[in-house]
Scaffold this motif. Sequence first.
Motif, PDB file in Angstrom:
ATOM      1  N   UNK A  60     -25.957  22.711  -2.942  1.00 38.71           N
ATOM      2  CA  UNK A  60     -25.602  23.916  -3.676  1.00 38.71           C
ATOM      3  C   UNK A  60     -24.101  23.935  -3.910  1.00 38.71           C
ATOM      4  N   UNK A  61     -23.704  24.677  -4.927  1.00 37.23           N
ATOM      5  CA  UNK A  61     -22.288  24.865  -5.233  1.00 37.23           C
ATOM      6  C   UNK A  61     -21.928  26.331  -5.077  1.00 37.23           C
ATOM      7  N   UNK A  62     -20.695  26.582  -4.681  1.00 37.47           N
ATOM      8  CA  UNK A  62     -20.194  27.948  -4.573  1.00 37.47           C
ATOM      9  C   UNK A  62     -18.892  28.030  -5.350  1.00 37.47           C
ATOM     10  N   UNK A  63     -18.776  29.049  -6.205  1.00 38.13           N
ATOM     11  CA  UNK A  63     -17.567  29.268  -7.005  1.00 38.13           C
ATOM     12  C   UNK A  63     -16.891  30.553  -6.538  1.00 38.13           C
ATOM     13  N   UNK A  64     -15.599  30.448  -6.235  1.00 38.76           N
ATOM     14  CA  UNK A  64     -14.844  31.590  -5.717  1.00 38.76           C
ATOM     15  C   UNK A  64     -13.634  31.852  -6.599  1.00 38.76           C
ATOM     16  N   UNK A  65     -13.438  33.105  -6.960  1.00 38.21           N
ATOM     17  CA  UNK A  65     -12.251  33.478  -7.746  1.00 38.21           C
ATOM     18  C   UNK A  65     -11.070  33.584  -6.790  1.00 38.21           C
ATOM     19  N   UNK A  66     -10.159  32.619  -6.884  1.00 38.41           N
ATOM     20  CA  UNK A  66      -9.041  32.565  -5.939  1.00 38.41           C
ATOM     21  C   UNK A  66      -7.914  33.523  -6.340  1.00 38.41           C
ATOM     22  N   UNK A  67      -7.434  33.406  -7.572  1.00 37.30           N
ATOM     23  CA  UNK A  67      -6.341  34.252  -8.069  1.00 37.30           C
ATOM     24  C   UNK A  67      -6.323  34.132  -9.584  1.00 37.30           C
ATOM     25  N   UNK A  68      -5.396  34.800 -10.221  1.00 42.68           N
ATOM     26  CA  UNK A  68      -5.270  34.743 -11.678  1.00 42.68           C
ATOM     27  C   UNK A  68      -3.851  34.310 -12.042  1.00 42.68           C
ATOM     28  N   UNK A  69      -3.745  33.491 -13.094  1.00 45.56           N
ATOM     29  CA  UNK A  69      -2.451  33.045 -13.605  1.00 45.56           C
ATOM     30  C   UNK A  69      -2.223  33.677 -14.973  1.00 45.56           C
ATOM     31  N   UNK A  70      -1.110  34.394 -15.139  1.00 46.96           N
ATOM     32  CA  UNK A  70      -0.794  35.016 -16.417  1.00 46.96           C
ATOM     33  C   UNK A  70      -0.089  34.021 -17.328  1.00 46.96           C
ATOM     34  N   UNK A  71      -0.203  34.256 -18.629  1.00 47.04           N
ATOM     35  CA  UNK A  71       0.441  33.414 -19.639  1.00 47.04           C
ATOM     36  C   UNK A  71       0.071  31.944 -19.440  1.00 47.04           C
ATOM     37  N   UNK A  72      -1.226  31.691 -19.325  1.00 46.13           N
ATOM     38  CA  UNK A  72      -1.700  30.327 -19.076  1.00 46.13           C
ATOM     39  C   UNK A  72      -2.846  29.996 -20.026  1.00 46.13           C
ATOM     40  N   UNK A  73      -3.159  28.700 -20.104  1.00 51.54           N
ATOM     41  CA  UNK A  73      -4.234  28.205 -20.969  1.00 51.54           C
ATOM     42  C   UNK A  73      -5.073  27.220 -20.158  1.00 51.54           C
ATOM     43  N   UNK A  74      -6.391  27.249 -20.371  1.00 54.73           N
ATOM     44  CA  UNK A  74      -7.284  26.293 -19.701  1.00 54.73           C
ATOM     45  C   UNK A  74      -7.752  25.264 -20.717  1.00 54.73           C
ATOM     46  N   UNK A  75      -7.522  23.986 -20.408  1.00 55.35           N
ATOM     47  CA  UNK A  75      -7.918  22.902 -21.304  1.00 55.35           C
ATOM     48  C   UNK A  75      -8.647  21.826 -20.501  1.00 55.35           C
ATOM     49  N   UNK A  76      -9.203  20.864 -21.202  1.00 61.80           N
ATOM     50  CA  UNK A  76      -9.872  19.740 -20.552  1.00 61.80           C
ATOM     51  C   UNK A  76      -8.841  18.815 -19.910  1.00 61.80           C
ATOM     52  N   UNK A  77      -9.195  18.253 -18.755  1.00 59.16           N
ATOM     53  CA  UNK A  77      -8.277  17.331 -18.073  1.00 59.16           C
ATOM     54  C   UNK A  77      -8.028  16.072 -18.889  1.00 59.16           C
TER      55      UNK A  77
END
Length: 371
Positions: A290-307
Amino acid sequence: MRKIILAILGILAITGAILLGNYLVEKNKKPKPKFKRQVKTVFVENVENKEIPIILSASGSLLAKNKIDLFSEVQGILKPSKKAFKAGTSFYKGETLLSLNSDEFYASLQSQKSNLYNLITAVMPDLRLDYPNNFKKWENYLENFNINEIALELPVFTSDKEKYFISGKGILTAYYNVKNLEVRFAKHQIKAPFSGVLTEASVNSGSLVRIGQKLGEFIDPTVYEMEVSINAEFSDLLKIGNSVVLSNLGKSKKYAGKVVRVNGRVDQASQTIKVFIDVKHPDLKEGMFLEVNLVAKSESEAVKISRKLLVDNNAVYTVENDTVLKLVNIQTVYFGAENVVIRGLKNNEKILTQTLPGAFDGMIVKINKKK
């Protein structure tokens, strides 16, 4: 006249040689190839800086929280029972998992009980004369003594003289010999400590079971435990009692879990902390991942892209004026399994959404405007 003819022939020979040379030169001349300039097409999207939640992902396999390995403390032949001692067989709490042949041991136990009864009977006349106040309780003990049942506790001593007298006759020794044999006799049967199922069976009916031999494995299939490793930096996110959501590897099913234990030591090699999560569901089986996903923190003024879009882990390609590739240095905030959160790009900059083979800074490209 001869000189004139020779002069004319010489002029003709020189003229012919010049014409032949020019012909050969013109014949060997090749036209310069014309190369067609090729402009590669790229896929882009506009940068939109926003608050990106950092999701920690961890995985692990399920283990039954209530799990026991069955071992034999006595020797004997495994007897057949109503339920087969096979993997997958379910048992209720208190139900007999297996039993060993105990005829010989039972005979020894009965012999010791008989010896105890005889010793008490032999001291009854002396008790009537020397300890008349204690005679009645010992008489009641004999009347309630049943050789086919568990031996009753001896009457409570009311004086030191009575205790010395009874002990001197060997009654205490005989009594504890009986209790010792009763405990060992009970070990010829193994009963289920909780309702569960056999997941492993190492012996069959009729097999000789030896002392210390492993017989099988018994688990409670209603409660499972999963061990995951979390970066020590985010250890404060997983506290005892916290609720988490787990999912299978295909993300098709979700399960509710709860943090029950957190290891107090950080692994020096990986700088992670082990966390244990309880989860209950009828669909779960021991050994499932099984997998568990946890919201650790938030980053402002950021973008999520593919590695895959990162260049040397510190830069990405953008498109300037819709025609020219530009290599822009960025700051990586968090690396995930497939994506990366970055900072350092301006809003509405055009960033590549797919890798471009052979890309370089200053390369002329064309944007694919089809949706």
